[in-house]
Design a protein around this motif. Sequence first.
Motif, PDB file in Angstrom:
ATOM      1  N   THR A  86       0.845  -1.188   0.000  1.00 50.43           N
ATOM      2  CA  THR A  86       0.000   0.000   0.000  1.00 50.43           C
ATOM      3  C   THR A  86       0.885   1.244   0.000  1.00 50.43           C
ATOM      4  OG1 THR A  86      -0.134   0.238   2.412  1.00 50.43           O
ATOM      5  CG2 THR A  86      -1.747  -1.217   1.363  1.00 50.43           C
ATOM      6  N   GLY A  95      -4.529   9.791  -6.314  1.00 48.97           N
ATOM      7  CA  GLY A  95      -3.961   8.451  -6.266  1.00 48.97           C
ATOM      8  C   GLY A  95      -4.181   7.702  -7.561  1.00 48.97           C
ATOM      9  N   VAL A  99      -1.326   6.149 -10.121  1.00 52.40           N
ATOM     10  CA  VAL A  99      -1.305   4.750 -10.543  1.00 52.40           C
ATOM     11  C   VAL A  99      -1.338   4.654 -12.066  1.00 52.40           C
ATOM     12  CG1 VAL A  99      -2.592   2.587 -10.524  1.00 52.40           C
ATOM     13  CG2 VAL A  99      -2.299   3.866  -8.409  1.00 52.40           C
ATOM     14  N   VAL A 196      -7.649  -0.285 -12.639  1.00 57.26           N
ATOM     15  CA  VAL A 196      -7.499   0.580 -11.470  1.00 57.26           C
ATOM     16  C   VAL A 196      -8.907   0.832 -10.934  1.00 57.26           C
ATOM     17  CG1 VAL A 196      -6.618   2.766 -10.575  1.00 57.26           C
ATOM     18  CG2 VAL A 196      -5.483   1.661 -12.536  1.00 57.26           C
ATOM     19  N   PHE A 224      -4.930  -2.531  -9.244  1.00 62.83           N
ATOM     20  CA  PHE A 224      -4.809  -1.612  -8.122  1.00 62.83           C
ATOM     21  C   PHE A 224      -6.207  -1.205  -7.662  1.00 62.83           C
ATOM     22  CE2 PHE A 224      -0.793  -1.012 -10.291  1.00 62.83           C
ATOM     23  CZ  PHE A 224       0.123  -0.757  -9.291  1.00 62.83           C
ATOM     24  N   VAL A 226      -7.876   2.090  -5.239  1.00 65.64           N
ATOM     25  CA  VAL A 226      -7.604   3.337  -4.517  1.00 65.64           C
ATOM     26  C   VAL A 226      -8.846   3.650  -3.700  1.00 65.64           C
ATOM     27  CG1 VAL A 226      -6.751   5.692  -4.678  1.00 65.64           C
ATOM     28  CG2 VAL A 226      -6.224   4.066  -6.509  1.00 65.64           C
ATOM     29  N   ILE A 243      -3.548   3.729  -1.675  1.00 65.70           N
ATOM     30  CA  ILE A 243      -3.375   2.926  -2.883  1.00 65.70           C
ATOM     31  C   ILE A 243      -3.049   1.508  -2.444  1.00 65.70           C
ATOM     32  CG2 ILE A 243      -2.007   2.582  -4.978  1.00 65.70           C
ATOM     33  CD1 ILE A 243      -1.334   5.597  -4.865  1.00 65.70           C
ATOM     34  N   LEU A 253       4.106  -0.646  -7.861  1.00 64.46           N
ATOM     35  CA  LEU A 253       3.906   0.278  -6.741  1.00 64.46           C
ATOM     36  C   LEU A 253       5.232   0.785  -6.191  1.00 64.46           C
ATOM     37  CD1 LEU A 253       1.722   1.601  -4.974  1.00 64.46           C
ATOM     38  CD2 LEU A 253       2.011  -0.303  -3.372  1.00 64.46           C
TER      39      LEU A 253
END
Length: 401
Positions: A86, A95, A99, A196, A224, A226, A243, A253
């Motif tokens: 994270t 965020g 990403v 995402v 990912f 967020v 994240i 990341l």
Amino acid sequence: MNPLEAVDPAELISRSSAKWRTHRSGVLPLWVAEMDVRLAEPVERALTDAIRRGDTGYATGAGYAEAFARFAAARWGWRGVDPARTALAPDVMLGIVEVLRLVTGRGDTVVLSAPVYPPFFAFVEHDGRRILPSRLDGRGRLDLESLEEVFAAARARSRRVAYLLCNPHNPTGAVHTRAELEAVAALAQWYGVRVVADEIHGPLVPAGAAFTPYLSVAGAEDAFAVTSASKGWNLAGLKAALIVAGPDAAADLRRLPEEVGHGPSHLGVIGHTAALDHGGAWLDGLLDGLAANRELLGRLLTEHLPEIGYQPPQGTYLAWLDCRPLGLHDPDADGVAGIVTEVAGPARFFLDHADVALSSGHVFGAGGAGFVRLNFATSQRMLTEAISRMGRAWRRVRDAA
């Protein structure tokens, strides 16, 4: 206790946030996603204690991520949050941008399922990515056939493609099922698309609707998410987001610039952590209040505006109302996303003639013209007054025609 019924109207009017200062005095603001609540007591106590100690420095540590891991396990049965995978971000949208910078480059394509949260368009395009929209189905849910077509088209024109998933979906309130999300993951794997997921509304799903974190489904290992406690506990002014990377996205990341973690507010991290760890009872009261308001809204629309289409949202506190039968929108505006505060069509009519502020559907992109988004996270008194005003305004115009 229902937090939505605990605030005096005079106190609300005195607030200085965007919800209460964007429109003229006397307008009932049911537009932006701020709730009419006081802070949950555990959050207020944590912030007050920090200020009393002078604990107003820079954010650090894994406490926020650890609190989220505990919350996700307790609420959703998801035990896959590893705080080591994270990172802190100033807020969910920033965020998301960071990403997308990890998994795409300038000129690459980002797929959205429209109509969808308007800042998706603005933030993604401002960062030099090209948007390719997929459509929702007639129930406001993901259209997997359309999504596959758009994934294929995106891969044909871009070396790297990302899909920005809204889970639950804003504005329709659809809570994606595990089967739907598994289908998304399978498509993403097949076409080489990185997902995402914006999961900021995850806490606002009642138990019966079963929120499924995207990273918990098979095939989402390189994705990912967020998220933050912002929407669930009304903390938009306390900047802090998280994240979360899937196990196969950990290397990506690690490339996140260190300065991204300098943006969150230390008080924001304290507030969000307290909400996740100690705000469960408050959240339960809120969810009960939202369930009652969701039903009340349906009854009020049937009584005052039966022409408007309303499908109760499964999650969030946002209602997506089909005002196309009123004939107040410009069909040519469909598909042209705008800034959040832009008002047109039925939203303009209800603002000008009923003193009720709603979010204009056209800013949500393709399929949004003729709709409005209504925030029902308010008292039943205010919700009743707003819909009554809207009904009276429409009847005056209809009867005069």
